[in-house]
Design a protein around this motif. Structure first.
Motif, PDB file in Angstrom:
ATOM      1  N   ALA A   1      51.258  36.640  49.980  1.00 21.21           N
ATOM      2  CA  ALA A   1      51.889  35.814  51.015  1.00 21.21           C
ATOM      3  C   ALA A   1      51.595  36.335  52.408  1.00 21.21           C
ATOM      4  N   ALA A   2      51.384  37.642  52.519  1.00 20.52           N
ATOM      5  CA  ALA A   2      51.070  38.259  53.808  1.00 20.52           C
ATOM      6  C   ALA A   2      49.588  38.150  54.143  1.00 20.52           C
ATOM      7  N   GLY A   3      48.805  37.550  53.241  1.00 19.11           N
ATOM      8  CA  GLY A   3      47.391  37.343  53.516  1.00 19.11           C
ATOM      9  C   GLY A   3      46.483  38.481  53.074  1.00 19.11           C
ATOM     10  N   GLN A   4      47.006  39.400  52.306  1.00 20.09           N
ATOM     11  CA  GLN A   4      46.213  40.537  51.831  1.00 20.09           C
ATOM     12  C   GLN A   4      45.333  40.121  50.655  1.00 20.09           C
ATOM     13  N   SER A   5      44.145  40.672  50.614  1.00 21.29           N
ATOM     14  CA  SER A   5      43.285  40.512  49.439  1.00 21.29           C
ATOM     15  C   SER A   5      43.657  41.596  48.440  1.00 21.29           C
ATOM     16  N   ILE A   6      43.785  41.215  47.195  1.00 26.07           N
ATOM     17  CA  ILE A   6      44.172  42.186  46.174  1.00 26.07           C
ATOM     18  C   ILE A   6      43.323  41.972  44.922  1.00 26.07           C
ATOM     19  N   LEU A   7      43.120  43.034  44.190  1.00 24.82           N
ATOM     20  CA  LEU A   7      42.443  42.990  42.898  1.00 24.82           C
ATOM     21  C   LEU A   7      43.459  43.409  41.855  1.00 24.82           C
ATOM     22  N   VAL A   8      43.672  42.545  40.871  1.00 24.36           N
ATOM     23  CA  VAL A   8      44.657  42.823  39.825  1.00 24.36           C
ATOM     24  C   VAL A   8      43.954  42.741  38.474  1.00 24.36           C
ATOM     25  N   ILE A   9      44.147  43.754  37.677  1.00 24.61           N
ATOM     26  CA  ILE A   9      43.618  43.764  36.316  1.00 24.61           C
ATOM     27  C   ILE A   9      44.827  43.841  35.397  1.00 24.61           C
ATOM     28  N   ASP A  10      45.033  42.779  34.627  1.00 27.90           N
ATOM     29  CA  ASP A  10      46.214  42.722  33.757  1.00 27.90           C
ATOM     30  C   ASP A  10      45.971  41.732  32.639  1.00 27.90           C
ATOM     31  N   LYS A  11      46.781  41.798  31.609  1.00 26.63           N
ATOM     32  CA  LYS A  11      46.646  40.912  30.457  1.00 26.63           C
ATOM     33  C   LYS A  11      47.598  39.723  30.506  1.00 26.63           C
TER      34      LYS A  11
ATOM     35  N   VAL B   1      48.158  36.544  31.574  1.00 28.57           N
ATOM     36  CA  VAL B   1      47.380  35.464  32.166  1.00 28.57           C
ATOM     37  C   VAL B   1      48.247  34.502  32.969  1.00 28.57           C
ATOM     38  N   GLU B   2      49.424  34.146  32.451  1.00 25.12           N
ATOM     39  CA  GLU B   2      50.275  33.199  33.179  1.00 25.12           C
ATOM     40  C   GLU B   2      50.626  33.722  34.567  1.00 25.12           C
ATOM     41  N   LYS B   3      50.944  34.986  34.656  1.00 20.56           N
ATOM     42  CA  LYS B   3      51.289  35.561  35.965  1.00 20.56           C
ATOM     43  C   LYS B   3      50.065  35.627  36.865  1.00 20.56           C
ATOM     44  N   LEU B   4      48.906  35.949  36.279  1.00 19.16           N
ATOM     45  CA  LEU B   4      47.679  36.012  37.068  1.00 19.16           C
ATOM     46  C   LEU B   4      47.290  34.640  37.601  1.00 19.16           C
ATOM     47  N   ILE B   5      47.465  33.611  36.781  1.00 23.10           N
ATOM     48  CA  ILE B   5      47.141  32.248  37.227  1.00 23.10           C
ATOM     49  C   ILE B   5      47.992  31.880  38.441  1.00 23.10           C
ATOM     50  N   ALA B   6      49.264  32.254  38.417  1.00 23.31           N
ATOM     51  CA  ALA B   6      50.161  31.940  39.536  1.00 23.31           C
ATOM     52  C   ALA B   6      49.819  32.748  40.786  1.00 23.31           C
ATOM     53  N   LEU B   7      49.220  33.908  40.615  1.00 20.57           N
ATOM     54  CA  LEU B   7      48.977  34.817  41.734  1.00 20.57           C
ATOM     55  C   LEU B   7      47.583  34.677  42.341  1.00 20.57           C
ATOM     56  N   ALA B   8      46.575  34.533  41.503  1.00 18.72           N
ATOM     57  CA  ALA B   8      45.187  34.638  41.955  1.00 18.72           C
ATOM     58  C   ALA B   8      44.550  33.287  42.251  1.00 18.72           C
ATOM     59  N   ASP B   9      43.520  33.322  43.088  1.00 19.76           N
ATOM     60  CA  ASP B   9      42.713  32.137  43.354  1.00 19.76           C
ATOM     61  C   ASP B   9      41.548  32.052  42.367  1.00 19.76           C
ATOM     62  N   ARG B  10      40.947  33.211  42.075  1.00 28.08           N
ATOM     63  CA  ARG B  10      39.762  33.281  41.220  1.00 28.08           C
ATOM     64  C   ARG B  10      39.971  34.325  40.138  1.00 28.08           C
ATOM     65  N   HIS B  11      39.281  34.118  39.023  1.00 26.63           N
ATOM     66  CA  HIS B  11      39.384  35.033  37.889  1.00 26.63           C
ATOM     67  C   HIS B  11      37.989  35.358  37.376  1.00 26.63           C
ATOM     68  N   THR B  12      37.812  36.580  36.923  1.00 22.33           N
ATOM     69  CA  THR B  12      36.566  37.009  36.311  1.00 22.33           C
ATOM     70  C   THR B  12      36.920  37.756  35.031  1.00 22.33           C
ATOM     71  N   ILE B  13      36.322  37.333  33.931  1.00 23.14           N
ATOM     72  CA  ILE B  13      36.499  38.023  32.660  1.00 23.14           C
ATOM     73  C   ILE B  13      35.212  38.772  32.383  1.00 23.14           C
ATOM     74  N   ILE B  14      35.341  40.074  32.181  1.00 25.95           N
ATOM     75  CA  ILE B  14      34.179  40.929  31.929  1.00 25.95           C
ATOM     76  C   ILE B  14      34.247  41.401  30.487  1.00 25.95           C
ATOM     77  N   GLN B  15      33.151  41.233  29.786  1.00 26.74           N
ATOM     78  CA  GLN B  15      33.070  41.658  28.392  1.00 26.74           C
ATOM     79  C   GLN B  15      31.814  42.506  28.220  1.00 26.74           C
ATOM     80  N   ARG B  16      32.006  43.728  27.762  1.00 30.18           N
ATOM     81  CA  ARG B  16      30.901  44.670  27.554  1.00 30.18           C
ATOM     82  C   ARG B  16      30.052  44.844  28.806  1.00 30.18           C
ATOM     83  N   GLY B  17      30.707  44.920  29.942  1.00 33.27           N
ATOM     84  CA  GLY B  17      30.016  45.164  31.201  1.00 33.27           C
ATOM     85  C   GLY B  17      29.333  43.959  31.816  1.00 33.27           C
TER      86      GLY B  17
END
Length: 72
Positions: free
Chosen positions: A19-29, A31-47
């Motif tokens: 809400a304060a306009g900060q860019s943040i990186l969140v790694i968590d499982k 998903v519902e909370k991440l969808i509400a928080l983030a604009d974009r998502h990246t799923i990384i599998q085996r690098g």
């Protein structure tokens, strides 16, 4: 794992940062909370990037949750 109250406090702080306009990186499982928080998502599998997209796209494609995150 963290105590539920501690986890909720962390999500509250992340929401305030966004809400304060900060860019943040969140790694968590949670998903519902991440969808509400983030604009974009990246799923990384085996690098490698297995999937990228918006919150709306991730919310609409629950098959991705099962395929890459083991939830559904």
């Amino acid at each position: 794992g963290l105590a539920p109250l501690v986890r909720e406090e962390i999500w509250t702080c992340l929401t305030r940062l966004r809400a304060a306009g900060q860019s943040i990186l969140v790694i968590d499982k949670y998903v519902e909370k991440l969808i509400a928080l983030a604009d974009r998502h990246t799923i990384i599998q085996r690098g490698q990037i297995a999937w990228q997209g918006s919150s709306a796209a991730l919310d609409a494609e629950h098959g991705i949750w099962h395929r890459y995150l083991g939830i559904g």
